[in-house]
Design an enzyme around this catalytic site. Structure first.
Site, short mmCIF file in Angstrom:
data_model
loop_
_atom_site.label_atom_id
_atom_site.label_comp_id
_atom_site.label_asym_id
_atom_site.label_seq_id
_atom_site.Cartn_x
_atom_site.Cartn_y
_atom_site.Cartn_z
N GLY A 19 0.83 -1.21 0.00
CA GLY A 19 0.00 0.00 0.00
C GLY A 19 0.86 1.25 0.00
O GLY A 19 0.53 2.25 0.66
N ASN A 87 1.92 -2.38 5.48
CA ASN A 87 1.13 -1.17 5.68
C ASN A 87 -0.27 -1.25 5.12
O ASN A 87 -1.19 -0.58 5.62
CB ASN A 87 1.86 0.02 5.04
CG ASN A 87 0.98 1.24 4.93
OD1 ASN A 87 0.73 1.94 5.90
ND2 ASN A 87 0.48 1.52 3.73
N SER A 141 -3.46 -0.34 14.26
CA SER A 141 -4.32 0.82 14.52
C SER A 141 -4.66 0.85 16.00
O SER A 141 -4.73 -0.21 16.66
CB SER A 141 -5.61 0.73 13.71
OG SER A 141 -6.57 1.69 14.15
N TYR A 155 -12.69 -4.15 11.03
CA TYR A 155 -11.34 -3.59 10.93
C TYR A 155 -10.65 -3.60 12.29
O TYR A 155 -9.48 -4.00 12.42
CB TYR A 155 -11.44 -2.17 10.39
CG TYR A 155 -10.17 -1.36 10.38
CD1 TYR A 155 -9.23 -1.52 9.36
CD2 TYR A 155 -9.91 -0.42 11.37
CE1 TYR A 155 -8.07 -0.76 9.34
CE2 TYR A 155 -8.75 0.34 11.36
CZ TYR A 155 -7.84 0.17 10.34
OH TYR A 155 -6.69 0.92 10.32
N ALA A 156 -11.38 -3.17 13.32
CA ALA A 156 -10.81 -3.14 14.67
C ALA A 156 -10.44 -4.54 15.13
O ALA A 156 -9.37 -4.76 15.72
CB ALA A 156 -11.81 -2.50 15.63
N ALA A 157 -11.31 -5.51 14.87
CA ALA A 157 -11.03 -6.89 15.27
C ALA A 157 -9.81 -7.44 14.52
O ALA A 157 -8.97 -8.14 15.10
CB ALA A 157 -12.25 -7.76 15.00
N ALA A 158 -9.71 -7.13 13.23
CA ALA A 158 -8.57 -7.60 12.44
C ALA A 158 -7.27 -7.00 12.94
O ALA A 158 -6.24 -7.68 13.04
CB ALA A 158 -8.78 -7.25 10.97
#
Length: 263
Positions: A19, A87, A141, A155-158
Site C-alpha cells: 500500500g 502497511n 491501529s 477492521y478493529a477486530a482484524a
C-alpha cells in the site's frame, strides 16, 4: 561524530512497503528511500505517478494469488527483502453497527488487514532468517484496543488480531535475528480517512463536519487537536527499522496524539 549516518543508514537494504503509493504508505516509502533503501511498493492499480527509482508491483494482496505474485516476483528479482512494511489495510464496511455487517464484509476485512500480512511474512521471512537479519513492521491501529462500533468493527477486530500475531511472531523469530514490531497510528489525515467520513455522513444523514466530530468524540478527543500527518508516522517507522533501534522488538508503538486515554 554520530555513530550512524542517518542519511544513508539503509543503504543496500531492500524494502517492501505494501500500500505504498498513497497516504502513510507513500510517506513511509519516501522516508526510507531518503535513508538509502531500495524501495518496492505494491497496490492494486498502477498509480499515475511514482518515484522513478521505485519498483512497483500491481497486486491485490487481499487474495492469496496476489500475495503469491508479490512473493514470487521479489524472490526472482531481488532474492528477498531486508525490511517488510505491512502497511496495506483499510475498511470499506458500511455504517450502522454490527447488524448490517455480512459474512462478506467480515471476510474481506480480515483478508486485507490480517491474512495479507500473515501470508507475506510467511513468504518473505525465509530470506531474512537465512541471513539472520531483517525487520518486519506491522501497521495496525489504535482501534485494536479502542474499537469503533458504527462502521469499522471488523477492521478493529482484524487489527487486534494483527497486534497479537505480531507479538507472537516476534517471540519466534527475534532469537533468529529478525526484529518484528507493530506501529498503531490513531487518526491519520489521508484520503481514505476523508472517504470514511463521507460514508459515515451519508449513512447517518449528517454533514461531513458532524461525522468528523462524532468520530473525534467517540475516540474521546485527540489532545493534539488534529489527526496525524502521514509524514509523522513515516518518521517513527524510519527510526524503528534503522540500526538505531536495533534492540527494539516485540513491541507496539502507538502514535495517536494522545487519543488513547489510558496508560
Amino acid at each position: 561524530m554520530d555513530k550512524y549516518n542517518f542519511n544513508n543508514e539503509l543503504a543496500e537494504k531492500i524494502v517492501l512497503v505494501t500500500g505504498g503509493i498513497k497516504g502513510a504508505g507513500k510517506a513511509i516509502a519516501e522516508r526510507l528511500a531518503q535513508a538509502g533503501a531500495q524501495i518496492i511498493v505494491t497496490a492494486r492499480n498502477q498509480p499515475e505517478t511514482i518515484a522513478a527509482n521505485f519498483t512497483f508491483i500491481a497486486a491485490d494482496l487481499s487474495t492469496s494469488s496476489g500475495t503469491d505474485l508479490v512473493i514470487s516476483r521479489i524472490t526472482k528479482e531481488f532474492g528477498g527483502v531486508d525490511i517488510l512494511i505491512n502497511n496495506m489495510g483499510g475498511s470499506e464496511t458500511p455504517g450502522g453497527g454490527f447488524s448490517v455487517l455480512t459474512d462478506k464484509h467480515w471476510e474481506e476485512t480480515l483478508q486485507t488487514n490480517l491474512l495479507a500480512p500473515v501470508r507475506l511474512d510467511r513468504g518473505l521471512l525465509p530470506y531474512m532468517l537465512a541471513k539472520a537479519s531483517g525487520c518486519i513492521i506491522h501497521i495496525a491501529s489504535i482501534q485494536g484496543s479502542l474499537p469503533l462500533h458504527d462502521s469499522t468493527l471488523p477492521y478493529a477486530a482484524a487489527k487486534a488480531g494483527l497486534i497479537n500475531y505480531s507479538k507472537g511472531l516476534s517471540n519466534e523469530v527475534t532469537p533468529k535475528g529478525v526484529r518484528v514490531l507493530t506501529v498503531s497510528p490513531g487518526w491519520i489525515k489521508t484520503t481514505s480517512a476523508i472517504r470514511m467520513m463521507e460514508r459515515l455522513a451519508e449513512s447517518s444523514g449528517v454533514t461531513i463536519e458532524e461525522a468528523t466530530k462524532g468520530v473525534m468524540d467517540s475516540l474521546g478527543g485527540i489532545p493534539m487537536g488534529r489527526p496525524a500527518e502521514p509524514e509523522e508516522v513515516a518518521e517513527l517507522v524510519g527510526f524503528l527499522v534503522s540500526p538505531r533501534a536495533g534492540y527494539l522488538t516485540g513491541t507496539e508503538y502507538i502514535i495517536d496524539g494522545g487519543t488513547i486515554p489510558t496508560v
